[in-house]
Scaffold this motif. Structure first.
Motif, short mmCIF file in Angstrom:
data_model
loop_
_atom_site.label_atom_id
_atom_site.label_comp_id
_atom_site.label_asym_id
_atom_site.label_seq_id
_atom_site.Cartn_x
_atom_site.Cartn_y
_atom_site.Cartn_z
N PHE A 75 39.60 45.66 41.27
CA PHE A 75 39.35 46.31 42.56
C PHE A 75 38.85 47.72 42.27
O PHE A 75 39.15 48.29 41.22
N GLU A 76 38.10 48.29 43.20
CA GLU A 76 37.58 49.65 43.04
C GLU A 76 38.12 50.55 44.14
O GLU A 76 38.34 50.10 45.26
N VAL A 77 38.35 51.81 43.79
CA VAL A 77 38.73 52.83 44.76
C VAL A 77 37.78 54.02 44.63
O VAL A 77 37.03 54.10 43.67
N GLY A 78 37.85 54.95 45.57
CA GLY A 78 36.89 56.05 45.62
C GLY A 78 37.30 57.29 44.85
O GLY A 78 37.53 58.33 45.46
N GLY A 79 37.42 57.20 43.55
CA GLY A 79 37.67 58.38 42.73
C GLY A 79 39.04 58.42 42.09
O GLY A 79 39.94 57.64 42.41
N LEU A 80 39.20 59.37 41.15
CA LEU A 80 40.44 59.50 40.39
C LEU A 80 41.62 59.87 41.27
O LEU A 80 42.73 59.35 41.09
N GLU A 81 41.41 60.75 42.24
CA GLU A 81 42.51 61.12 43.15
C GLU A 81 42.99 59.90 43.94
O GLU A 81 44.19 59.68 44.09
N ASN A 93 56.29 51.28 46.36
CA ASN A 93 56.46 49.99 47.03
C ASN A 93 56.95 48.89 46.09
O ASN A 93 56.90 47.71 46.44
N GLU A 94 57.41 49.30 44.92
CA GLU A 94 58.02 48.41 43.93
C GLU A 94 57.09 47.29 43.49
O GLU A 94 57.52 46.16 43.25
N ILE A 95 55.80 47.59 43.36
CA ILE A 95 54.83 46.67 42.79
C ILE A 95 54.87 46.87 41.28
O ILE A 95 54.94 48.01 40.80
N ILE A 96 54.81 45.79 40.53
CA ILE A 96 54.75 45.90 39.06
C ILE A 96 53.39 46.50 38.71
O ILE A 96 52.34 45.92 39.00
N VAL A 97 53.43 47.67 38.09
CA VAL A 97 52.20 48.42 37.83
C VAL A 97 52.26 49.05 36.44
O VAL A 97 53.31 49.53 36.01
N GLY A 98 51.12 49.01 35.73
CA GLY A 98 51.02 49.65 34.42
C GLY A 98 50.62 51.10 34.57
O GLY A 98 50.40 51.60 35.68
N GLU A 99 50.52 51.77 33.44
CA GLU A 99 50.14 53.19 33.44
C GLU A 99 48.64 53.33 33.70
O GLU A 99 47.86 52.41 33.43
N ILE A 100 48.23 54.50 34.17
CA ILE A 100 46.80 54.81 34.32
C ILE A 100 46.23 54.96 32.92
O ILE A 100 46.79 55.68 32.08
N GLU A 101 45.12 54.27 32.66
CA GLU A 101 44.53 54.21 31.32
C GLU A 101 43.14 54.82 31.26
O GLU A 101 42.39 54.74 32.23
N ASN A 102 42.81 55.38 30.11
CA ASN A 102 41.45 55.78 29.77
C ASN A 102 40.95 54.73 28.80
O ASN A 102 41.41 54.65 27.67
N ARG A 103 40.01 53.90 29.23
CA ARG A 103 39.51 52.81 28.40
C ARG A 103 38.21 53.15 27.69
O ARG A 103 37.53 52.27 27.17
N GLY A 104 37.83 54.43 27.72
CA GLY A 104 36.64 54.86 26.99
C GLY A 104 35.34 54.74 27.78
O GLY A 104 34.27 54.93 27.23
N ASN A 109 41.69 53.40 34.93
CA ASN A 109 42.14 52.11 35.46
C ASN A 109 43.65 51.99 35.36
O ASN A 109 44.28 52.67 34.56
N PHE A 110 44.20 51.08 36.16
CA PHE A 110 45.56 50.60 35.95
C PHE A 110 45.62 49.14 36.37
O PHE A 110 44.76 48.64 37.10
N VAL A 111 46.62 48.44 35.87
CA VAL A 111 46.81 47.03 36.15
C VAL A 111 48.08 46.87 36.98
O VAL A 111 49.07 47.56 36.75
N LYS A 119 47.64 39.12 37.46
CA LYS A 119 47.31 40.51 37.17
C LYS A 119 45.97 40.89 37.79
O LYS A 119 45.04 40.08 37.80
N PHE A 120 45.91 42.13 38.27
CA PHE A 120 44.69 42.68 38.84
C PHE A 120 44.49 44.08 38.30
O PHE A 120 45.45 44.81 38.07
N ASP A 121 43.24 44.45 38.13
CA ASP A 121 42.87 45.77 37.63
C ASP A 121 42.41 46.62 38.81
O ASP A 121 41.89 46.08 39.79
N VAL A 122 42.61 47.93 38.72
CA VAL A 122 42.07 48.87 39.70
C VAL A 122 41.29 49.93 38.93
O VAL A 122 41.80 50.49 37.96
N TRP A 123 40.07 50.18 39.35
CA TRP A 123 39.18 51.14 38.69
C TRP A 123 38.89 52.27 39.65
O TRP A 123 38.71 52.05 40.86
N SER A 124 38.82 53.48 39.14
CA SER A 124 38.64 54.66 39.99
C SER A 124 37.22 54.84 40.51
O SER A 124 36.98 55.74 41.33
#
Length: 136
Positions: A75-81, A93-104, A109-111, A119-124
């Motif tokens: 999924f995409e969102v509108g920026g880092l903020e 909201n107690e969703i299982i969530v990983g840390e915010i990552e820098n993938r180079g 992103n975070f999962v 699992k779903f990914d979110v990209w800034s």
């Protein structure tokens, strides 16, 4: 010219249709448009999703060449903020969530996972075509 224009529907395997439809609505803001014992149709992020009752331990994930279980959708969102705020909201909201990552690559992103372990990914970063089409 004949070509694929957009993704219309994504199918997600779930163990309990009613529980999953409620979770996607409550946690992600999805709108329910249909439900029966075998499937629910939800609308989320400008797309239709079918939550389909599946056999035990099914998921939309796959294992990559290194043996890591991976997500099949970003999924995409509108920026880092926006990414940071969504990450915080998901945790609250107690969703299982990983840390915010820098993938180079551009952005961060975070999962996150649904109750069935999908699992779903979110990209800034929003794709340039989407931003242009919707004047963002």
């Amino acid at each position: 010219m004949n070509k694929l224009v957009r993704v219309g529907t994504t199918y997600i395997p779930v163990s309990n249709v009613e529980r999953s439809a409620s979770w996607y609505g409550e946690k992600l803001g999805a709108e329910l448009s249909y439900i029966d014992e075998e499937k629910a149709i939800i609308n989320l992020a400008n797309q239709s999703f079918f939550l389909v009752k599946a056999q035990v331990n099914e998921s939309a994930n796959f294992v990559d060449a290194e043996g890591n279980e991976r997500f099949s959708m970003t999924f995409e969102v509108g920026g880092l903020e926006a990414l940071t705020q969504l990450h915080r909201t998901f945790k609250e909201n107690e969703i299982i969530v990983g840390e915010i990552e820098n993938r180079g690559h551009t952005g961060r992103n975070f999962v996150f996972s649904d109750p069935d372990g999908n699992k779903f990914d979110v990209w800034s970063e929003l794709s340039p075509t989407f931003k242009e089409k919707f004047n963002i």
